[in-house]
Every structure is written in C-alpha cells, then in structure tokens.
Design a protein around this motif. Structure first.
Motif, short mmCIF file in Angstrom:
data_model
loop_
_atom_site.label_atom_id
_atom_site.label_comp_id
_atom_site.label_asym_id
_atom_site.label_seq_id
_atom_site.Cartn_x
_atom_site.Cartn_y
_atom_site.Cartn_z
N GLY A 1 -6.87 -4.24 -13.18
CA GLY A 1 -6.70 -3.82 -11.78
C GLY A 1 -5.95 -2.51 -11.68
O GLY A 1 -6.33 -1.61 -10.93
N LEU A 2 -4.90 -2.37 -12.47
CA LEU A 2 -4.13 -1.12 -12.47
C LEU A 2 -5.01 0.04 -12.94
O LEU A 2 -5.02 1.12 -12.33
CB LEU A 2 -2.90 -1.26 -13.36
N ALA A 3 -5.76 -0.21 -14.01
CA ALA A 3 -6.62 0.84 -14.57
C ALA A 3 -7.63 1.32 -13.53
O ALA A 3 -7.93 2.52 -13.45
CB ALA A 3 -7.34 0.33 -15.82
N VAL B 1 -0.25 1.75 -3.74
CA VAL B 1 0.96 2.10 -4.50
C VAL B 1 0.73 3.40 -5.29
O VAL B 1 1.57 4.30 -5.29
CB VAL B 1 1.33 0.95 -5.47
N VAL B 2 -0.43 3.49 -5.95
CA VAL B 2 -0.72 4.68 -6.75
C VAL B 2 -0.81 5.91 -5.84
O VAL B 2 -0.19 6.95 -6.12
CB VAL B 2 -2.03 4.51 -7.55
N ALA B 3 -1.54 5.77 -4.73
CA ALA B 3 -1.69 6.92 -3.82
C ALA B 3 -0.33 7.37 -3.29
O ALA B 3 -0.02 8.56 -3.27
CB ALA B 3 -2.62 6.55 -2.66
N ASP B 4 0.50 6.40 -2.91
CA ASP B 4 1.82 6.76 -2.37
C ASP B 4 2.75 7.30 -3.47
O ASP B 4 3.56 8.19 -3.22
CB ASP B 4 2.46 5.56 -1.66
N GLY B 5 2.60 6.75 -4.66
CA GLY B 5 3.38 7.25 -5.79
C GLY B 5 3.05 8.70 -6.08
O GLY B 5 3.93 9.53 -6.30
N LEU B 6 1.78 9.04 -6.04
CA LEU B 6 1.37 10.43 -6.28
C LEU B 6 1.85 11.33 -5.16
O LEU B 6 2.24 12.47 -5.39
CB LEU B 6 -0.15 10.52 -6.40
N ALA B 7 1.85 10.78 -3.93
CA ALA B 7 2.30 11.60 -2.79
C ALA B 7 3.79 11.89 -2.88
O ALA B 7 4.27 12.87 -2.32
CB ALA B 7 1.98 10.88 -1.48
N VAL C 1 5.49 7.29 -12.27
CA VAL C 1 5.67 6.02 -12.99
C VAL C 1 6.65 5.06 -12.30
O VAL C 1 6.33 3.88 -12.14
CB VAL C 1 6.09 6.28 -14.46
N PRO C 2 7.82 5.50 -11.88
CA PRO C 2 8.75 4.53 -11.28
C PRO C 2 8.15 3.82 -10.06
O PRO C 2 8.29 2.60 -9.93
CB PRO C 2 9.94 5.40 -10.86
N VAL C 3 7.49 4.57 -9.19
CA VAL C 3 6.90 3.97 -7.99
C VAL C 3 5.77 3.01 -8.38
O VAL C 3 5.69 1.88 -7.89
CB VAL C 3 6.36 5.07 -7.05
N ILE C 4 4.90 3.45 -9.28
CA ILE C 4 3.74 2.64 -9.65
C ILE C 4 4.18 1.35 -10.33
O ILE C 4 3.69 0.26 -10.01
CB ILE C 4 2.79 3.45 -10.57
N LEU C 5 5.14 1.45 -11.25
CA LEU C 5 5.56 0.24 -11.95
C LEU C 5 6.36 -0.69 -11.04
O LEU C 5 6.30 -1.91 -11.19
CB LEU C 5 6.34 0.59 -13.22
N ALA C 6 7.07 -0.14 -10.08
CA ALA C 6 7.76 -1.01 -9.11
C ALA C 6 6.72 -1.82 -8.35
O ALA C 6 6.90 -3.02 -8.11
CB ALA C 6 8.60 -0.17 -8.15
N GLY C 7 5.59 -1.17 -8.00
CA GLY C 7 4.51 -1.89 -7.31
C GLY C 7 3.86 -2.92 -8.22
O GLY C 7 3.49 -4.01 -7.80
#
Ligand SMILES: Nc1ncnc2c1ncn2[C@@H]1O[C@H](COP(=O)(O)OP(=O)(O)OP(=O)(O)O)[C@@H](O)[C@H]1O
Ligand SMILES: [Mg+2]
Lengths: 371, 222
Positions: B31-33, B100-106, B136-142
C-alpha cells in the motif's frame, strides 16, 4: 556572456512581468538587476536557466540559444543561489556542497574533497563541514549556498537576493567577501536585488527595471549615479546620489596633504604642541589616529577622555567621498589622512576637498564630451 | 486463564500470530509503495489533489467485511483465499497513505525543491533524493497509524474463515472460553507495539539530520 534579445514574459493570468527586455551580461562581470518589488527581476533571471520559459524573444549563452538546450543540461552549467540558500535540510554542509557532483557521478571521496576546498574558498571553517543546515547561522547558510553553486565550477552564476535574509552587518561582510571571491573566480554573474545600495556595491553593470519589466537604464554604478536616464531612475537611485557618486573617484595629486600637530596617547601636557586653532591629532602607539584633542580639554597628560572621536579618516588612495566625509565630520574642518597601514600622513582642508571634487567633475565632463 | 487450553494450542497460536503478521505487513508495504507515486502525483498537479486524495480516501469508508465478501465477485478469487484480505488491506493502506504522502511532500520547504530543480535535478531525482528523504518523518508517522489500524482490521477476516489472531475470538466465542479471546487481544497489542516501535526506530535512523528536540519530542508521536 548572456544576452537577452527582446525577451517578454506574460503569465497565464495576463500579468506582463517582463516586457521586451534586451540586455547583455558581459563575460566575467557582475550584472545586477535592480528595481522595485514586482518589477520582474526574478522572472527575468529565472528565464536564463529556464525555470520560466519566455513568451517571446530569445536568450543566448555564449552565442547558443538556450531554448535549444535540454533544460536539465542547461541548469547544470549555471550555478544558482537563492535567498535563504535553499539548502537540503537532510544533508550535512559537506554533502550539500557535494550534492550536484555526486548526482553527476563523482565518487563520494572526491566530491567531499572538492567540497572541503569550496568551504575554505567561501570562508567557512572546516569544523562546520559535518553540521546540518539548521545548525548554521543565516550568514553561514548563505555561504554554503554559494559554495554549492560553485561545486561543478559552472561558468555562470545566478543569484536571487542572495544577501537579503541576513542582518545589515553580516550582509556588508558577505558582500565584501563575495567581491573578493569574484576576483578569484571571474564568473559571469547575474544578481537580483531590490536594494540599490547593494547594486552599487556589487555591480560592474546595473540594469534598473521599472514596473512591468521595462528596462529603464543599464549603466555602470558611476554613470548611474552621475547621469540617471530619467526621473524614475534618479528617484530610485535615491537621495545623496551626488555624495555617493564621489565613491568612484579618488583625490588627484593636486590635493594638498598638510602637516599637522600630533601627539601619542599618554604624552605629558608640557610636551604637547597644538595647532594655532588649539587642536592636535591624538595617535595610538602605532601612530594611528584616534581623534582630535583640544588644548582646553587636555589635563596633565593626553588622555582618551580628552579626545573628540567624531572625525572619520580617509586613507590616501580612498575615494573622494571618504575625504569629504573626513573633512565634514572633523571638529575643525580638516580631515585626517592616513597611509595604507592606517598611520597618520597629514590633514586635508574642506576647501581643498571641494576643489578636488570640482576638478574631478570637470575631467568627467571633458571625457564625456570627447567620447 | 485456562492454561490447559493454552498449552495444547501453543503451536496453533504461533501459526496464527505469524499469519497475522504477514497479513498486516504485506498490505502495509504494498500500500505504501502504491501510495508514493499517487501521492507524488497529487502533490505535483494541484488540480488533481482533491480528486486523487478524495477518491482514494473514499475507499476507507467501505466496511472491511463488505470488502472481504465482495472482492471475490469483483476480481474472481476464491472466497476463502487470504489474498482477498491482502488486497482489501492494501487498499485501506493506500487510502490512508496517499494523503499522508501528498501532505508530506507539501511540507518540504519550497526553496529546497526549487534549488534542486535549478541545480539540474530531474523530476525523479528530485523525488528520490530530496523530497522523499525530507518527507520521511511525516510519511512514517502516517504509516504508524496505518499499521496499527491494519492489525485490528485483519481480525475481521476470521468471519470469512481466513486464519489469523482474529480466529481466536471466534474460537473463544464458540467454546465459551475467555482464554483464547484474551490471548488474541494481548498478541494483537504486542504486535502493534512492536511494529510501531520498529517504524519509529526506522524513522529515527533515516533522519539523523533532524534537531534532537524534534526527534525525541512529542512532534513525532502521532
Ligand atoms: N507564477 C506567476 N503567475 C502570475 N504572475 C506572476 C507569477 N510570478 C510572478 N508574477 C507577477 O509578475 C510580476 C513580476 O514578478 P517577479 O517575481 O519577477 O518580481 P520581482 O521583481 O522579483 O519582485 P520582488 O523584488 O518582490 O522579488 C509581479 O507582478 C508578480 O506578481
Ligand atoms: Mg524576486
């Protein structure tokens, strides 16, 4: 050399950011784009490395039309420095500087070695090499940004407000360092600023833009101050431009440097010889001027408390502006002049400085008439 | 605690635990991939952000049981096949992680990305070498949230007969025993704590560059 040929940029919303700009940034020189906020400086600069594509017109680099070069290849030939440096927060200082060489396949050890050299070049101590960007001051970050832009030794450098985010003292220091650096590296540089003082300090050539991306004037700092093309430029260059234009001419050999009475701090009162007006120049042990002292203020010996520190000094080769300032700030109308080491040479009178300014203006006018 | 039941079912419990781990981990990773390119796309094209994040988020509202039952009809698998569970959980993870990924990148500083672009990083290089590491911190927190939620959703699969720790609940219910149910709860909790700590550890290892105060503070405890 970078050449803008009738370049215009209209944004999709209809904003005309740059209008028919033609401009040359000569080889090995610093061209400054300056103008009020929103006049299209950043847009113009970003069209050079095609972060923005022009709506019409062409930009050539060393004769090659940039629209024919792959964007990424083009950008790798051009160093880029922005306000706040834009460092990679997840890389150490060393790896920030070495990032592009690494991307292009340079071995890690080699990239680091080169990065070390660059840190020294921009005046950063090697103890900072393994820090992360958040562990640096604003001025240090900015230096890392410059080092990173130089990592692949590109012939061109673009700088957008590179010194705007630091306090005035650090800014002045970075500006001087940058000029010394440019003497060594001789890159073709386009630098954007909204600060006319910065433009006058850094620019070999200054392009003044007005709202809507119109080019108002391109000229050397000296010509810009002495001969603004129109009311907008004159206004933008600002007040005291007459005074500031004196920053580009030195005092000629007809300017008399007169002997003056002087004494070293601590000398006993009975040994002091004052000028007829009662003043003498107080010196430190290396014979560097500290200020003026008046007969009425001196007690048993020449003490610091008796010294008037108001007067500035001019060193012999300095621009006329320094001479005028030394004369005007002096409590008795005579400016203190030093040699290159800062030791006392003599004084110059206000009248003699004004006469020197007259002669310089006459010479400039004659030169203009001849050309 | 009924120790006789426990000791005679030890190997089965171990089997269930392992199955539960796999049923949780595979969908989380897959799912993450899948969420990475989708999240990147949503971030890259602001016009599509609402569509991509909204649509994928919609899948999260489908009840898991409905998913398990409907999937075989849609994709032609057998009803008892654990693959149904894997696919359903992959979709849940995706639904959660795209945003999460989209917001992490933003959240990556604009000038950092802009500097990379101006230096001549290609879009993919920018993504892998600058945007992703910084996010990474945002994505892994998600991802910690996704893992814990997956662990509990997996138990639902017991109702359609896919073996994992949830089977202990149905077993306990039909035998009228508390012990299997308690065992199931404790093991689920244990897995959740271990996986959560592992991801936290991974995040710390991947981000030596973050200020220590941020790394150890409440900032990362989602
Ligand atoms: N992406 C964009 N879309 C529409 N208009 C834009 C865009 N970027 C800039 N502009 C407009 O174009 C004009 C020039 O902008 P630009 O950023 O080049 O100004 P600038 O001279 O660098 O200003 P500043 O000194 O404030 O940085 C401004 O009116 C600005 O609002
Ligand atoms: Mg700008």
């Amino acid at each position: 050399m970078i050449v803008f040929d009738q370049v215009s940029k209209t944004y999709p919303d209809g904003t005309v950011a740059v209008d028919n700009l033609s401009l040359e940034a000569p080889q090995g020189e610093i061209t400054v784009l300056v103008g009020p906020s929103g006049c299209g400086k950043t847009t113009s600069m970003r069209m050079i490395n095609r972060l923005i594509d022009p709506t019409s017109g062409s930009i050539t680099m060393d004769g090659e039309d940039t629209s024919g070069i792959d964007k990424v290849e083009l950008r790798r030939r051009i160093g880029y420095v922005i306000q706040n440096a834009g460092l990679f927060p997840h890389r150490t200082v060393l790896d920030n500087v070495g990032a592009l060489p690494r991307l292009l396949g340079t071995k890690k050890s080699q990239a680091r070695e080169r990065a070390m050299e660059l840190l020294e070049l921009v005046g950063l101590h090697e103890s900072l090499a393994n820090r992360y960007p958040w562990q640096l001051s604003g001025g240090q970050q900015q230096r890392v940004g410059v080092a990173r832009a130089l990592a692949t030794d590109p012939p061109f450098l673009l700088m957008d407000e590179p010194f705007s985010a630091v306090d005035p003292i650090v800014r002045a220091q970075l500006q001087q360092e940058f000029l010394r650096l440019q003497e060594r590296i001789g890159k073709t540089i386009v630098l954007v600023t909204h600060d006319i003082d910065e433009a006058l300090i850094l620019g070999d050539q200054i392009a003044v833009l007005r709202q809507g991306g119109h080019l108002a004037q391109v000229a050397s700092p000296e010509v810009l101050l002495r001969d603004p093309a129109d009311a907008f430029v004159a206004n933008f260059v600002g007040r005291s431009r007459g005074y500031r234009s004196l920053g580009f001419t030195g005092a000629d050999e007809h300017t008399p440097i007169l002997q003056t009475a002087s004494a070293v701090l601590g000398d006993a009162a009975q040994t002091l010889r004052f000028r007829p007006d009662g003043w003498l120049v107080a010196l430190d042990a290396q014979r560097r001027p500290i200020g003026w002292a008046h007969r009425d203020e001196v007690g048993a010996a020449l003490q610091d408390s008796a010294i008037n520190h108001a007067g500035s000094t001019a060193s012999l080769g300095a621009p006329l502006r320094d001479f005028l300032d030394a004369a005007l700030s002096s409590p008795n109308g005579d400016g203190i002049v030093t040699d290159a080491e800062g030791a006392l040479l003599g004084v110059v009178t206000t009248d003699d400085v004004v006469a020197a300014i007259r002669r310089a203006k006459g010479a400039a006018a004659a030169a203009r008439a001849a050309s | 605690m009924n120790l006789t039941w426990l000791s005679s079912n030890l190997s089965w419990i171990l089997e269930l635990t392992l199955a539960h781990l796999w049923l949780t981990l595979i969908p989380t990773v897959v799912g993450l991939a899948l969420a990475l390119p989708l999240g990147w796309w949503a971030h890259q094209v602001p016009r599509l952000y609402g569509l991509i994040v909204g649509t994928s988020g919609l899948f999260y509202t489908i009840p898991s049981l409905a998913f398990f039952v409907l999937l075989p009809g849609v994709i032609g698998t057998r009803i008892l096949d654990p693959i149904n569970v894997v696919i359903a959980l992959t979709i849940y993870t995706l639904a959660l992680m795209v945003r999460v990924v989209a917001d992490g990148l933003a959240a990556v500083p604009r000038e950092t990305v802009e500097a990379a672009e101006a230096m001549g990083y290609r879009a993919f290089q920018r993504f892998t070498r600058v945007q992703l590491p910084v996010a990474v911190p945002v994505i892994l927190a998600g991802l910690r949230v996704a893992v814990v939620s997956n662990i509990s959703i997996v138990t639902m699969a017991a109702i359609i007969g896919v073996q994992q720790l949830g089977s202990l609940f149905t077993q306990g219910y039909s035998l009228g025993l508390m012990t299997p149910i308690l065992t199931g709860i404790i093991l689920c909790l244990l897995i959740a704590v271990v996986l959560d700590l592992l991801i936290l550890g991974l995040s710390r290892t991947l981000t030596p560059w973050r200020p220590a105060a941020v790394r150890s503070g409440k900032g990362v405890l989602a």
